[in-house]
Design an enzyme around this catalytic site. Structure first.
Site, short mmCIF file in Angstrom:
data_model
loop_
_atom_site.label_atom_id
_atom_site.label_comp_id
_atom_site.label_asym_id
_atom_site.label_seq_id
_atom_site.Cartn_x
_atom_site.Cartn_y
_atom_site.Cartn_z
N HIS A 324 8.82 -4.01 41.74
CA HIS A 324 8.35 -5.04 40.81
C HIS A 324 9.31 -5.08 39.63
CE1 HIS A 324 5.82 -7.36 38.13
NE2 HIS A 324 4.99 -7.58 39.14
N ARG A 344 4.92 -13.20 32.68
CA ARG A 344 6.00 -14.18 32.80
C ARG A 344 5.48 -15.56 33.20
NH1 ARG A 344 9.21 -12.21 37.05
NH2 ARG A 344 7.80 -10.45 37.34
#
Length: 550
Positions: A324, A344
């Site tokens: 990740h 994000r």
């Protein structure tokens, strides 16, 4: 450390703040295929040849897998088959489910819906029911349910994100079943975030072409598991906690016919005979591939891969591991813990020590992770922590610059609390991040009905491979365990209704060990599993090292 960060980081944080106004409406172009290949080949951990071994025995002989997994696949079993009395059956059930996380619990429910009585089902789990990565997932679940979206678009996104290596029929099942999974969740009472008009809040994810991410704050996995586990408890489906499977049992017809379990408190073995067996043990994140920190739960030690492979199930795509892009890099107490992609999705940007935006925030995860590693290790534009770890800033305050005060608290309560414990206010200060081991992209080979090539054995969730190819997109893991947990449960139930079990045997274990010897692989008898150590009310991770000489 008035901000929660060491004083020497203040200069870099000021640069992030000073460049924020010029970045607020700026988004870099997505990488071209050639640019993506370059950053992956040079900086993604999957492309390091020294991190892989070639399998020398078993149904997938010749495939490359991480060295850490290879050591387990070429280890002797924890048991001596000649010492196990299979004539003394402790549990005789229609459906045995190995694993008590999301996939296992979903499989159990759909086996009940398919007509198997709850008392004829058994869930065996290494830790407590629900102790799993399914509980820890944060960002959300993908489903194409809007007028401008479709399962076909979702399918194309997933195929592209997986570098066109996915098993096509599995991706079709994943994307076509997604809307009905959401309908089921609504019927169960799962509380997804909604707009004032009652419609779902839907967000983008890395590598997706549409806004289709459904979430419950940043506690999505916990909300799903809370409701699904309660549903299983309402049906009184039997669960054996702290009792993992250590080997599958077959019969003289060559079909899987149950498993040998081990009680972690007493070290007793239990023989379970089952007409159908569902493997739902999750992934291998706690192997810490290439020494990366991990987001994974303590139970994620690859047990199902080992047991399935010994029983003759091929594996696929295990040369690829998902890191990740945004694991916590500071403070040290939470290094490796997930900073959800939803940060994000809401507008935060990854920026370097000089406050420069160096990559599109929503590239697919492998490209995003490789870009961050390049910024830190290749370009030396990272921020160094007191322990020497590198990281880049995830500019979380930018979220409220774009969407208004209160957006972070409303949408990211888990992130707020994760950092406020250490004096960091993510509405005011950025988050320091670096890639962390997150997901097992590949796994056991399955068909689109959840069956494996070995009769009597089904699989769902992270233990199986082919759905995601070489890279999983955000939101497809929670979907995966629901879709293939459901399909495995339905078809395991159907198989159990007509199956007959022959004489139980562990001959496949004996044969596997003979194959080890024929291949010149010498090793002490050690468990291929990484079993937790049970001490009263505490469970500690314990690595059983395997000495291997080739």
């Amino acid at each position: 450390m008035s901000s929660g960060y060491p004083d020497y980081m203040d200069e870099s944080i000021k640069k992030v703040e000073q460049t924020r106004a010029e970045r607020v409406d700026k988004t870099p172009e997505r990488m071209s295929p050639d640019q993506a290949d370059e950053v992956l080949n040079n900086f993604h951990p999957d492309y390091k040849k020294e991190g892989k071994d070639t399998l020398k025995i078993g149904p997938s002989k010749g495939q490359k897998v991480p060295t850490e997994l290879s050591k387990l696949l070429r280890a002797h079993s924890v048991i001596d088959p000649s010492e196990i009395d299979l004539s003394q059956v402790d549990y005789d059930v229609d459906v045995l489910i190995i694993g008590g996380g999301g996939a296992g619990t979903v499989a159990a429910l759909w086996a009940v819906y398919e007509g198997i009585e709850p008392e004829d089902i058994l869930i065996s789990t290494k830790l407590r029911h629900g102790d799993s990565n399914s509980m820890m997932a944060q960002g959300g679940i993908q489903a194409a349910d809007k007028a401008d979206d479709s399962p076909v678009k979702h399918y194309l996104d997933a195929i592209g994100g997986g570098h066109f290596t996915n098993k096509r029929e599995l991706v079709k099942a994943l994307t076509m079943d997604a809307p009905k999974i959401l309908d089921w969740h609504e019927d169960l009472g799962i509380m997804y975030d909604r707009e004032d008009d009652g419609n779902f809040v839907e967000l983008p994810g890395g590598g997706t072409s549409r806004y289709r991410l459904h979430s419950a704050g940043d506690y999505t996995g916990m909300e799903l598991m809370r409701v699904i586990r309660d549903e299983a408890r309402n049906y009184d489906i039997p669960v054996l906690e702290f009792t993992p499977a250590v080997e599958l049992i077959k019969d003289d017809k060559g079909q899987v016919a149950g498993a040998l379990l081990m009680n972690l408190e007493t070290n007793e073995y239990y023989v379970v005979r089952a007409k159908s067996t569902v493997m739902a043990t999750g992934g291998f994140g706690r192997l810490h591939i290439q020494a990366f920190p991990t987001t994974n739960h303590y139970g994620a030690t690859g047990d199902g891969l080992i047991m399935g492979y010994r029983a003759g199930v091929p594996i696929r795509d295990l040369d690829s591991v998902q890191y990740h892009p945004t694991g916590a890099a500071f403070p040290d107490q939470i290094v490796g813990l997930l900073v959800t992609e939803k940060v994000r999705s809401l507008g935060a940007q990854p920026v370097n020590a000089d406050g420069e935006l160096f990559v599109n925030p929503l590239e697919p995860r492998d490209i995003e992770a490789a870009s961050i590693i390049r910024e830190c290790r290749g370009r030396e534009n990272g921020v160094t922590t007191p322990t020497g770890m590198q990281g880049v800033w995830l500019d979380s305050p930018l979220i409220e610059e774009k969407s208004g005060e209160g957006t972070i608290e409303d949408n990211l309560p888990a992130m707020v609390r994760q950092y406020e414990r250490f004096g960091i206010d993510i509405t005011e200060k950025p988050i320091l991040v670096y890639p962390t081991l997150h997901y097992q992209n590949g796994g056991l080979v399955i068909n689109d009905d959840g069956s494996t090539p070995v009769k009597g054995l089904f699989a769902g969730g992270e233990v199986e491979g082919g759905v995601h190819g070489k890279n999983r997109l955000m939101g497809n893991s929670l979907l995966d365990y629901n879709v293939f947990g459901r399909r495995a449960g339905i078809n395991a139930a159907s198989h159990a209704k007509k199956a007959s079990i022959g004489e139980l045997t562990l001959d496949h274990i004996t044969k596997y060990e003979r194959d080890l010897e024929k291949a010149g692989i010498k090793t002490d008898r050690k468990s291929p599993l990484l079993l937790p150590e049970y001490r009263g009310d505490k469970v500690l991770s314990r690595h059983l090292d395997v000495e291997v000489t080739l």
